[in-house]
Write a protein that holds these residues in place. Structure first.
Motif, PDB file in Angstrom:
ATOM      1  N   THR A  32       0.325  -1.492  -0.227  1.00 41.58           N
ATOM      2  CA  THR A  32       0.262  -0.045   0.278  1.00 41.58           C
ATOM      3  C   THR A  32       0.667   1.078  -0.117  1.00 41.58           C
ATOM      4  O   THR A  32       0.514   2.024  -1.139  1.00 41.58           O
ATOM      5  CB  THR A  32      -1.293   0.005   1.152  1.00 41.58           C
ATOM      6  N   ASP A  35       2.615   1.702  -3.234  1.00 45.45           N
ATOM      7  CA  ASP A  35       1.823   1.804  -4.425  1.00 45.45           C
ATOM      8  C   ASP A  35       0.529   3.053  -4.341  1.00 45.45           C
ATOM      9  O   ASP A  35       0.770   3.772  -5.344  1.00 45.45           O
ATOM     10  CB  ASP A  35       0.723   0.808  -4.750  1.00 45.45           C
ATOM     11  N   GLY A  36       0.781   3.963  -3.128  1.00 48.68           N
ATOM     12  CA  GLY A  36       0.546   5.156  -2.939  1.00 48.68           C
ATOM     13  C   GLY A  36       0.916   6.126  -2.875  1.00 48.68           C
ATOM     14  O   GLY A  36       1.010   6.983  -3.909  1.00 48.68           O
ATOM     15  N   LYS A  39       1.727   6.638  -6.522  1.00 47.43           N
ATOM     16  CA  LYS A  39       0.196   7.027  -7.683  1.00 47.43           C
ATOM     17  C   LYS A  39       0.076   8.891  -7.770  1.00 47.43           C
ATOM     18  O   LYS A  39      -0.068   9.020  -7.882  1.00 47.43           O
ATOM     19  CB  LYS A  39      -0.948   6.528  -7.167  1.00 47.43           C
ATOM     20  N   TYR A  40       1.208   9.160  -5.655  1.00 51.26           N
ATOM     21  CA  TYR A  40       0.922  10.680  -5.749  1.00 51.26           C
ATOM     22  C   TYR A  40       2.189  10.888  -6.195  1.00 51.26           C
ATOM     23  O   TYR A  40       2.115  11.749  -5.564  1.00 51.26           O
ATOM     24  CB  TYR A  40       1.423  10.116  -4.325  1.00 51.26           C
ATOM     25  N   GLN A 107       5.928   8.737   3.784  1.00 55.01           N
ATOM     26  CA  GLN A 107       4.675   8.059   4.249  1.00 55.01           C
ATOM     27  C   GLN A 107       5.010   7.975   6.441  1.00 55.01           C
ATOM     28  O   GLN A 107       5.184   6.722   6.198  1.00 55.01           O
ATOM     29  CB  GLN A 107       5.137   6.671   3.471  1.00 55.01           C
TER      30      GLN A 107
END
Length: 195
Positions: A32, A35-36, A39-40, A107
């Motif tokens: 996660t 992937d985040g 995509k961000y 993150q």
């Protein structure tokens, strides 16, 4: 915390880093996070890291850079676990990969949970990057440890120090033409007030 005076053999760090990377990847939340991050990409505002890559595109290059960043973080964590020395653990890393480490470290909350579950700290210290004042280069300690742990580096992303500086000077000229100088730290762009 500083306790060691020398880096362990690259092969020793490589073996530990491989284990750390496996633990991190096995954590359910790591996918996660990666992937985040990928995509961000709108927050990947960086003018002297990614753009050093020829024909760079965050959409195309993010996944590979994030994979390398996680591997580099595993190397740093391995050095820290083996030495207890945060300064030694701040290994020189090629600029595009280092910038991606910063994006990954953003993150913070999710990585904190992953650290807690796996027992492996994410070791990254911008302050110590400046203390060490070394740039990554082909054949150095980081390079040898990375290849022992994970195989060959991808030359597209692992740009040697001298070439990285040459490319930065090219960028200096291009950015200066629009009023951005001091490696992106100064701007002479005046914005007109809206009507």
């Amino acid at each position: 915390m500083t306790t060691a005076t020398a880096l362990p053999e690259p092969e020793t760090v490589a073996a530990r880093a491989g284990h750390i990377l496996e633990d991190w990847r096995a954590d359910a939340e790591m996918k996660t996070v990666l992937d985040g991050c990928a995509k961000y990409s709108s927050d990947w505002d960086d003018f002297y890291g990614g753009p050093l890559i020829s024909t760079y595109s965050v959409a195309r290059d993010a996944r590979h850079l994030l994979g390398d960043a996680l591997k580099v973080m595993a190397l740093k964590s391995a050095v820290y676990e083996l030495t207890g020395d945060e300064l030694l653990a701040e290994l020189p890393v090629p600029v595009p990969v280092d910038v991606t480490c910063h994006a990954l470290c953003a993150q913070f909350t999710a990585l904190s949970r992953i650290q807690q579950r796996t027992g492996h700290l994410f070791v990254h210290s911008t302050v110590n990057e400046h203390v060490n004042d070394t740039a990554w280069d082909t054949g150095d300690y980081t390079h040898r440890a990375y290849e022992a742990a994970f195989g060959p580096v991808d030359d597209r992303y692992w740009i040697p120090a001298q070439e990285a500086e040459r490319r930065r000077r090219v960028l200096d000229g291009k950015y200066a033409s629009i009023g951005i100088t001091d490696r992106g730290m100064t701007s002479a762009i005046g914005y007109a007030a809206t009507a």
